[in-house]
Design an enzyme around this catalytic site. Structure first.
Site, short mmCIF file in Angstrom:
data_model
loop_
_atom_site.label_atom_id
_atom_site.label_comp_id
_atom_site.label_asym_id
_atom_site.label_seq_id
_atom_site.Cartn_x
_atom_site.Cartn_y
_atom_site.Cartn_z
N ASP A 82 0.83 -1.22 0.00
CA ASP A 82 0.00 0.00 0.00
C ASP A 82 0.86 1.26 0.00
O ASP A 82 2.05 1.22 0.36
CB ASP A 82 -0.94 0.02 1.22
CG ASP A 82 -0.21 0.13 2.54
OD1 ASP A 82 0.80 -0.58 2.74
OD2 ASP A 82 -0.62 0.95 3.40
N GLU A 91 0.18 -1.23 5.63
CA GLU A 91 1.20 -0.80 6.58
C GLU A 91 1.01 0.66 6.94
O GLU A 91 1.19 1.07 8.09
CB GLU A 91 2.61 -1.00 5.99
CG GLU A 91 3.75 -0.82 6.99
CD GLU A 91 4.30 0.60 7.11
OE1 GLU A 91 5.11 0.83 7.99
OE2 GLU A 91 3.89 1.49 6.33
ZN LIG Z 1 6.75 2.24 4.13
#
Ligand SMILES: [Zn+2]
Length: 434
Positions: A98, A193
């Site tokens: 992401d 994340e």
């Molecule tokens: Zn990162």
């Protein structure tokens, strides 16, 4: 560690055989919109992250990786089987698919500035976005490198597609070169994340590794094994609501009380904008409400647990003090742990860090470790029993239009991973690591 180590060929211009592959991969992955969304409760937080996960799943299968699968918490896992004859520890390499929600990530147009000439880089779609070596000293050291940027209106997403490209290139290289001696290697690409939800509790068990590395760091040689310890706090203020025309002696305005809490908290110390180095902070990052009810969102950060506790106590004291001034209101302060400094675990067995340093030195790169004023997926993994330092990729100015990366830095990171895989295979089955 007596094993013979093979390094990829580097030509006289210090370009690596990995350069072209890394450039092609990063450019292609960066074009896929994988922005995550903090407000979503889905897994992954945005459906679009599957586009890259599926693409990588196909690529891992086609390069011959084993056990390729996407878990139901949307992590992509794969194995590179061991080539060493002795039992070597299993090592995992991770990157996140992401990109940050903080800046436009739609329609990313990566641009390769080949053989950087040392001047300002101006981006075609954002004439005001200028990458100047005077402003960004690290760029000044990259003359001759191939620099990748976005076009001026989006982030690039080298955070962490550079990590993805590095891990994929390493995987392809190890699978094609069975003469390189290494133990079992696990590959993992995680979603979300950037919204702090990259590590599912099932991940350490599914990885089943002795040690792991995230490829999510910045400058050449950076090996991070110290992150913040982190809590979040939600302060809820419930006042007494009534029509303002009839409010005399009855209204208790939640917004006034919320403002008093903010005003009573330290403002010239213990904030992100007044701290650096090893100092922690209390950060108010969102506040909303009405006269009836207000909610304040804080994050608390410190490298030490005592410090983190003192930030929480201060916030609670301030809430209690304001509460005491207005008994008709109801003020609550809820502290929730987020992640912990990975140093607490790694300092008990520094081998994952030491081997990464050794891999750097073998490539002529001086390793350096400074505490990161943030967290990584490795913070959670380490706390859950899988030691996971964070390694450099070269990414710079992340989460905005000035993001850039040197292809040659990515190549050095790939070489480091290849070395590291081999170095681990020269160690015995580690009892102390788990
Ligand atoms: Zn990162």
């Amino acid at each position: 560690m007596a094993t013979r180590l093979e390094s990829p060929v580097r030509d006289a211009t210090q370009k690596s055989t990995f350069d072209a592959e890394l450039e092609e991969r990063l450019v292609r992955y960066a074009r896929v919109d994988t922005q995550s969304d903090e407000a979503s409760t889905a897994t992954p937080s945005t459906e679009r992250q599957f586009a890259l996960l599926r693409l990588l799943q196909n690529e891992l299968t086609s390069i011959g990786a084993h056990d390729v699968r996407v878990t139901d918490y949307a992590a992509l896992l794969a194995t590179i089987p061991a080539t060493s004859s002795t039992a070597a520890p299993t090592i995992a390499f991770l990157a996140h698919v992401d990109t940050a929600p903080q800046f436009n990530a739609t329609g990313v147009k990566p641009i390769v500035h080949r053989g950087y000439d040392g001047g300002d880089i101006i981006l075609p779609d954002g004439p005001d976005v200028r990458l100047s070596p005077a402003r960004y000293p690290y760029l000044a050291g990259k003359v001759g490198d191939d620099i990748i940027t976005a076009s001026g209106t989006t982030l690039l997403g080298a955070d962490d597609k550079a990590g993805v490209a590095i891990v994929m290139t390493m995987a392809r290289h190890l699978l094609e070169n069975s003469g390189l001696s290494h133990g079992p290697i696990r590959i993992c690409f995680t979603p979300d994340e950037e919204v702090g939800r990259g590590v599912d509790p099932r991940l350490p068990g599914d990885l089943n590794a002795h040690a792991a590395y995230t490829l999510d760091g910045a400058e050449l040689g950076e090996i991070v094994y110290e992150t913040f310890s982190a809590d979040k706090a939600e302060v809820c203020v419930i006042g007494v609501s009534i029509h303002p025309g009839h409010a005399k002696d009855t209204l208790v305005n939640a917004l006034h009380l919320a403002a008093r809490i903010v005003d009573t908290l330290p403002q010239v110390t213990r904030t992100p904008e007044t701290t650096t180095g090893r100092d922690g902070f209390i950060h108010l990052y969102q506040m909303k409400g009405t006269a009836a009810e207000a909610v304040l969102h804080f994050i608390l950060r410190d490298f030490e647990l005592d410090g983190l506790r003192s930030h929480a106590e201060l916030l609670q004291q301030v809430c209690a003090t304001v509460q005491a001034t207005e008994p008709r209101a109801r003020i609550t302060c809820t502290i929730t742990p987020q992640y912990r400094n990975m140093r607490y675990w790694l300092e008990q067995d520094m081998r994952p860090v030491e081997l990464a340093r050794e891999a750097c030195r073998r490539l002529g790169i001086e390793p350096r470790s400074s505490p990161t004023r943030g967290g990584t997926d490795g913070s959670r993994l380490t706390e859950m029993g899988l030691p996971t330092p964070n390694l450099f990729t070269g990414m710079q100015n992340i989460h905005g239009p000035h993001e850039w990366i040197s292809v040659q830095d990515m190549a050095r990171a790939t070489e480091m991973c290849v070395e590291l895989a081999q170095l681990w295979s020269a160690t015995s089955e580690p009892n102390a690591v788990r």
